[in-house]
Design a protein around this motif. Structure first.
Motif, short mmCIF file in Angstrom:
data_model
loop_
_atom_site.label_atom_id
_atom_site.label_comp_id
_atom_site.label_asym_id
_atom_site.label_seq_id
_atom_site.Cartn_x
_atom_site.Cartn_y
_atom_site.Cartn_z
N GLU A 362 0.82 -1.22 0.00
CA GLU A 362 0.00 0.00 0.00
C GLU A 362 0.85 1.26 0.00
O GLU A 362 0.57 2.19 -0.79
N PRO A 363 1.89 1.39 0.84
CA PRO A 363 2.72 2.60 0.79
C PRO A 363 3.43 2.78 -0.56
O PRO A 363 3.51 3.90 -1.07
N VAL A 364 3.95 1.68 -1.12
CA VAL A 364 4.65 1.79 -2.40
C VAL A 364 3.70 2.18 -3.51
O VAL A 364 4.01 3.05 -4.35
N ARG A 365 2.52 1.58 -3.54
CA ARG A 365 1.56 1.95 -4.58
C ARG A 365 1.09 3.39 -4.43
O ARG A 365 0.86 4.08 -5.43
N GLU A 366 0.95 3.86 -3.20
CA GLU A 366 0.57 5.27 -3.00
C GLU A 366 1.68 6.19 -3.49
O GLU A 366 1.41 7.23 -4.11
N TRP A 367 2.93 5.84 -3.20
CA TRP A 367 4.05 6.65 -3.69
C TRP A 367 4.09 6.65 -5.22
O TRP A 367 4.29 7.70 -5.85
N LEU A 368 3.90 5.48 -5.82
CA LEU A 368 3.90 5.39 -7.28
C LEU A 368 2.72 6.16 -7.87
O LEU A 368 2.83 6.75 -8.95
N ARG A 369 1.59 6.11 -7.18
CA ARG A 369 0.43 6.89 -7.66
C ARG A 369 0.77 8.36 -7.77
O ARG A 369 0.43 9.02 -8.75
#
Length: 379
Positions: A362-369
């Protein structure tokens, strides 16, 4: 300064479909656990058709992709679509490969004859390739099972998922309902033909890079994924009470049905699997899409199962490899002890999936978003 936002607000999820994806993921783990202690005998495999969960995933993925993206092509490019799918799926592919590498040398056993002779540099190379989801050929096998992803076997289905997404973005999204119906019908005929005339009467396979296995993989992919897209476009959902419960029970029954027929009548099992993939799985998705959750408890259960489903599926198999090696080294069979250890493995896999979800995915996908999906352009 103007902002061009290529990130769209997430649409409302189908919470029951999320929950069913989690149910199927748990059944996959249990299937693999019993597979390790059944001595290769269908009679000892309590979840005999558990491998069909992958075909259910394909139907579900097709439905969700069509729902999420069919009406957005006027606002995004193909590359935008690919980026969004990579952001959603690729981070956990990397974790699955890393976990597979970390546990690899704990799996030395007669079940995996190639591990003992595999140098560290080669294992690390396979790990790096696995992080990209690029499949490897049999000549690069380091386990002895000839998998396209030797450190994390189930990644083969993610490879085909990527292929399906590319086909969708390049061609299939442009199909009318009629053209898509014809394509899905032809894919269904391919599936039925393979199951009724093949030597095995089942859909096991798709995880190696050779002509036979690739044929099985594409046969498993084409009908269910694009039938899911067709189902979404047609909009034929089924409204029923307690949909999550009944769909879960139906999945459990379908995947636990013993193998049908003997070695001289493999077509009987093939007919059953064709019925599952062509009729029952789309029916389950239609019921799940049309159902409602009426209690806070059922809502929380479906959310939890949906959240962990993908991390669970893509990270559990290195633990199963280790369990299989333990069974092989100690010449164990199915008994209370091995089943208890297998259930412990299942719970551990769920715990690891949840930790990966919250602390990494979840944190990585939010950063990538924020860094990849949202663009800022100066006037």
């Amino acid at each position: 300064m103007s902002t061009s936002n290529t990130y769209f607000e997430t649409k409302k999820h189908y919470p029951i479909l999320d929950g069913l994806r989690g149910v199927a993921s748990v059944l996959v783990i249990l299937y693999h656990v019993f597979e390790a202690i059944s001595s290769g005998s269908p009679a000892g495999q309590l979840i005999n058709h558990g491998y069909l969960a992958v075909d259910f995933f394909f139907v579900l993925s097709g439905f969700v992709v069509a729902y999420a993206y069919d009406d957005r092509w006027g606002k995004m490019t193909q590359w935008d679509f690919y980026k969004r799918r990579l952001v959603r799926l690729q981070p956990m592919v990397i974790v699955g490969s890393l976990i597979g590498a970390a546990l690899f040398y704990f799996q030395v056993s007669p079940a995996f004859p190639a591990i003992a002779g595999t140098p560290v540099w080669k294992m690390l190379l396979i790990m790096l390739i696995g992080c990209t989801l690029i499949p490897v050929t049999k000549s690069m096998d380091i386990r002895g099972w000839q998998e396209m992803h030797p450190l994390n076997g189930p990644a083969w289905s993610l490879f085909f998922e990527y292929v399906a997404n590319i086909l969708y973005a390049l061609v299939i999204r442009r199909f009318s309902k009629l053209a898509l119906s014809v394509f899905v019908s032809l894919a269904g005929c391919l599936l039925i033909g393979y199951l009724l005339t093949g030597n095995n009467g089942d859909l096991i396979g798709g995880w190696s890079i050779d002509q036979t296995q690739l044929f099985i993989g594409f046969t498993r992919l084409l009908y269910p994924f694009f039938a899911g897209i067709l189902l979404c476009r047609v909009g034929k959902i089924i409204h029923t009470q307690n949909a999550f419960l009944w769909c879960s029970v139906l999945l459990l029954i379908v995947l636990c049905i013993p193998r049908i027929g003997d070695h001289q009548h493999v077509w009987m099992n093939g007919l059953y699997e064709a019925l599952c993939v062509i009729i029952i799985f789309p029916l389950v998705v239609a019921m799940g899409a049309g159902g409602q959750l009426n209690t806070p408890t059922s809502t929380r259960i479906c959310k939890f199962l949906g959240d962990i489903s993908y991390p669970l599926y893509i990270t559990h198999f290195p633990l199963v490899y280790t369990y299989t090696a333990w069974v092989s080294n100690n010449k164990l069979t199915m008994n209370t002890y091995t089943i208890a250890v297998g259930l412990g493995l299942t719970l551990t896999s769920i715990f690891i999936a949840y930790i990966c979800l919250k602390l990494y995915d979840e944190p990585v996908r939010e950063w990538l978003r924020k860094t990849v999906l949202i663009k800022k352009a100066s006037k």
